[in-house]
Design an enzyme around this catalytic site. Structure first.
Site, PDB file in Angstrom:
ATOM      1  N   GLU A   1       0.825  -1.220   0.000  1.00  0.00           N
ATOM      2  CA  GLU A   1       0.000   0.000   0.000  1.00  0.00           C
ATOM      3  C   GLU A   1       0.856   1.266   0.000  1.00  0.00           C
ATOM      4  OE1 GLU A   1      -2.879  -0.348   3.239  1.00  0.00           O
ATOM      5  OE2 GLU A   1      -4.475   0.146   1.855  1.00  0.00           O
TER       6      GLU A   1
ATOM      7  N   HIS B   1       8.186 -26.629  -1.475  1.00  0.00           N
ATOM      8  CA  HIS B   1       7.673 -27.765  -2.247  1.00  0.00           C
ATOM      9  C   HIS B   1       6.611 -27.333  -3.247  1.00  0.00           C
ATOM     10  CE1 HIS B   1       9.799 -30.903   0.101  1.00  0.00           C
ATOM     11  NE2 HIS B   1       9.986 -29.817   0.844  1.00  0.00           N
TER      12      HIS B   1
ATOM     13  N   LYS C   1     -12.874   1.755  -2.380  1.00  0.00           N
ATOM     14  CA  LYS C   1     -13.812   2.002  -1.275  1.00  0.00           C
ATOM     15  C   LYS C   1     -14.957   2.909  -1.749  1.00  0.00           C
ATOM     16  CE  LYS C   1     -10.770   1.622   2.810  1.00  0.00           C
ATOM     17  NZ  LYS C   1     -10.280   2.325   3.994  1.00  0.00           N
TER      18      LYS C   1
HETATM   19  O1  PA5 Z   1      -3.178   1.363   5.819  1.00  0.00           O
HETATM   20  C1  PA5 Z   1      -4.278   1.829   5.551  1.00  0.00           C
HETATM   21  O2  PA5 Z   1      -4.514   3.035   5.591  1.00  0.00           O
HETATM   22  C2  PA5 Z   1      -5.425   0.909   5.184  1.00  0.00           C
HETATM   23  O3  PA5 Z   1      -5.014  -0.409   5.058  1.00  0.00           O
HETATM   24  C3  PA5 Z   1      -6.497   0.998   6.248  1.00  0.00           C
HETATM   25  O4  PA5 Z   1      -5.961   0.593   7.475  1.00  0.00           O
HETATM   26  C4  PA5 Z   1      -7.687   0.117   5.891  1.00  0.00           C
HETATM   27  O5  PA5 Z   1      -8.168   0.450   4.611  1.00  0.00           O
HETATM   28  C5  PA5 Z   1      -8.806   0.282   6.907  1.00  0.00           C
HETATM   29  O6  PA5 Z   1      -9.232   1.610   6.999  1.00  0.00           O
HETATM   30  P1  PA5 Z   1     -10.063   2.105   8.233  1.00  0.00           P
HETATM   31  O7  PA5 Z   1      -9.273   1.904   9.462  1.00  0.00           O
HETATM   32  O8  PA5 Z   1     -10.320   3.545   7.941  1.00  0.00           O
HETATM   33  O9  PA5 Z   1     -11.333   1.296   8.270  1.00  0.00           O
END
Ligand code: PA5
Length: 422
Positions: free
Chosen positions: A282, A303, A411
Site C-alpha cells: 500500500e 515444495h 472504497k
Molecule cells: O493502511 C491503511 O490506511 C489501510 O489499510 C487501512 O488501514 C484500511 O483500509 C482500513 O481503513 P479504516 O481503518 O479507515 O477502516
C-alpha cells in the site's frame, strides 16, 4: 536486527557515498514531521505512560468481562495485532492458553465477507461471553462496518440494553460515523492519532489493545520499538541497517527486480509477512511503479514455489527473515537423516543455507535480516525497522509512502455501486 546476504555487493563504497546525502535529507524529512502522516516516527518514544496504563486497564476489564473478544477491522486496522498474536502467543492460544491465562480467545473479523465464517463464528460465540473491539480510523470502511452491524445485533440479543458495555471502538478523535456512534452510545473508545495512517498504527491503541487482551506485554513491545527508534537515528549509511535495507530495495527495484519475496522458516512469522505485504504494497506500489511484495513460508512453500525461485523468471529478490535463537527449541530424535543437527531450529538453518546454495548460481539476490529472538521486544523492533525502511525506500523511489489512492478508489466505488444496486 542484522542485515547480511548480498548487501555488501549491492552497497559498494561508491554507492554509499552517492546516496549518503539523499538518505540524510529523507531522514530529516521524516524526523521533522512536517510531512502529513509522520506521527509514527517518534510515537514509541513519546507515547504517554497514562495511555499505556489506560490500554492495560481496558484489557484487564475485557478479560474480566468476556471469554471471547472479536476484533473487527481491515488492512492496517487488524493486521499488526494479528501478526503479533500469531508470533508471540501459542499456536493453540484460543484452544488452550486463553483459558489458562484468564484472557479472552481472540477472533478477527471484518477483513472479509465470508458468510460461512460468520455463521460458524456466531454459533461458536453462543457459548462464550463476548466483547467486540471495532477498529476503523475513517469509521466508514464498508466491510468492517457491515460486520460490526451484525455483531451489534448479536450482542443486543445476548445482553439486551447492556450490549454497549461490550463494545470498544478505536477510531478517529472527531471524524467519521464510528466516532459519532461511539460518542452517542457511550462506548469505551481509544483514538487513532490523526497523523498516523492505518498501516503505521500497530504501536498505537489500534494494535496495542487487542495485543494486550491476548496477554502480551505491550510495555516490552514499546521498549523494543524505542530501542529501534534510537538505533535508527544513525545517519551513517554504513551503520544504519534500516537505511541500508531501504537503499538495497530501491537499487534492486531500479535493476528490474520488481518482486520482493519475504521468506520465513519460522512459521510463527507468517502473519508478520502478511503485515509486511500490506505495509510495502500500500505504501510503495503506485504511479505505475513499485516492488510487488510476496511471501513464502518454508519448508511448506519450498515444495511448490521453490520451483519458481529456482528456475523461474529471475525478476525477484529474496528477503529472508531469520530468528537467531529460539527460547524453546525442539530436540530432534537422533537419526542418520539429521546427523549432528540436534534441534528443529538448527535444521531450519541448514535448510535455509541449502536453499541459498541452490539459488546462488542463478544470481538470485538474497537479503537476510536476522532478529535476535522471538519476544515482545523484538516484535517492537521489527515493526519499527520495517515501517521506517518502507517510508525511506518509498521516498527514494519518489512515491508518497502514506497515501493509498488505489484503495480509496475501490472504497468509493463500492459505496456508489451499493447505492445503485436494486
Ligand atoms: O493502511 C491503511 O490506511 C489501510 O489499510 C487501512 O488501514 C484500511 O483500509 C482500513 O481503513 P479504516 O481503518 O479507515 O477502516
Amino acid at each position: 536486527m542484522k542485515l547480511t546476504g548480498d548487501i555488501d555487493t549491492l552497497l559498494t563504497e561508491d554507492v554509499l557515498e552517492r546516496y549518503q546525502e539523499r538518505i540524510e535529507l529523507i531522514h530529516h524529512k521524516l524526523h521533522q514531521k512536517k510531512e502529513p502522516f509522520t506521527g509514527w516516527v517518534d510515537y514509541p518514544a513519546n507515547i504517554s505512560p497514562s495511555l499505556v496504563e489506560d490500554i492495560l486497564s481496558c484489557a484487564a476489564k475485557i478479560s474480566q468481562q468476556c471469554t471471547a473478544l472479536v476484533v473487527i477491522g481491515i488492512g492496517g486496522s487488524y493486521l499488526g495485532a494479528k501478526a503479533c498474536i500469531e508470533l508471540l502467543q501459542s499456536p493453540f492460544y484460543n484452544e488452550r492458553y486463553a483459558h489458562l491465562q484468564h484472557t479472552p480467545k481472540i477472533y478477527f473479523a471484518g477483513h472479509h465477507l465470508s458468510s460461512i465464517y460468520y455463521r460458524e463464528l456466531f454459533k461458536l460465540l453462543q457459548e462464550e461471553e463476548v466483547a467486540v473491539c471495532v477498529i476503523s480510523k475513517s469509521g466508514t470502511t464498508l466491510e468492517p462496518a457491515v460486520v460490526f452491524a451484525l455483531f451489534k445485533e448479536f450482542l443486543q440479543q445476548k445482553y439486551g440494553n447492556r450490549a454497549k458495555e461490550h463494545i470498544y471502538a478505536i477510531t478517529d478523535r472527531s471524524k467519521g460515523a464510528l466516532r459519532q456512534e461511539a460518542d452517542e452510545q457511550g462506548y469505551t473508545t481509544f483514538v487513532v492519532p490523526d497523523d498516523i495512517g492505518g498501516r503505521y498504527s500497530v504501536l498505537t491503541p489500534v494494535g496495542l489493545l487487542p495485543i494486550a487482551c491476548a496477554g502480551i506485554d505491550i510495555k516490552a513491545i514499546l521498549a523494543g520499538a524505542q530501542k529501534a527508534y534510537q538505533e535508527m537515528q544513525c545517519l551513517d549509511l554504513r551503520l544504519n541497517e534500516c537505511y541500508r535495507y531501504s537503499l538495497a530495495r530501491h537499487l534492486l527495484g531500479k535493476k528490474g527486480k520488481t518482486i520482493e519475496i519475504f521468506e520465513v522458516y519460522e512459521g510463527k512469522l507468517r502473519y508478520f509477512t502478511e503485515w509486511l505485504k500490506q505495509l510495502f504494497g500500500e505504501s510503495g506500489c503506485k504511479d505505475g511503479c513499485g516492488i510487488f511484495p510476496a511471501s513464502l513460508q518454508m519448508s511448506t512453500d519450498l515444495h511448490s514455489m521453490g520451483q519458481f525461485l529456482q528456475e523461474g523468471r529471475q525478476d525477484f529478490f529474496e528477503t529472508v527473515i531469520t530468528v537467531q535463537q529460539l527460547a524453546e527449541d525442539m530436540m530432534l530424535i537422533p537419526s542418520p537423516l539429521t546427523g549432528q543437527v540436534n534441534t528443529m531450529h538448527q535444521l531450519n538453518e541448514v535448510i535455509q543455507q541449502s536453499v541459498r546454495k541452490a539459488h546462488a548460481p542463478n544470481g538470485t539476490v538474497n537479503l537476510t535480516i536476522a532478529v535476535e529472538n522471538i519476544s515482545p521486544e523484538t516484535f517492537g523492533e521489527m515493526v519499527y525497522f520495517f515501517e521506517k525502511a518502507c517510508a525511506v525506500s518509498c521516498y527514494l523511489d519518489g512515491v508518497n509512502p502514506f497515501d493509498q489512492p488505489g484503495v480509496e478508489d475501490y472504497k468509493r466505488n463500492i459505496k456508489a455501486l451499493v447505492k445503485e444496486a436494486k
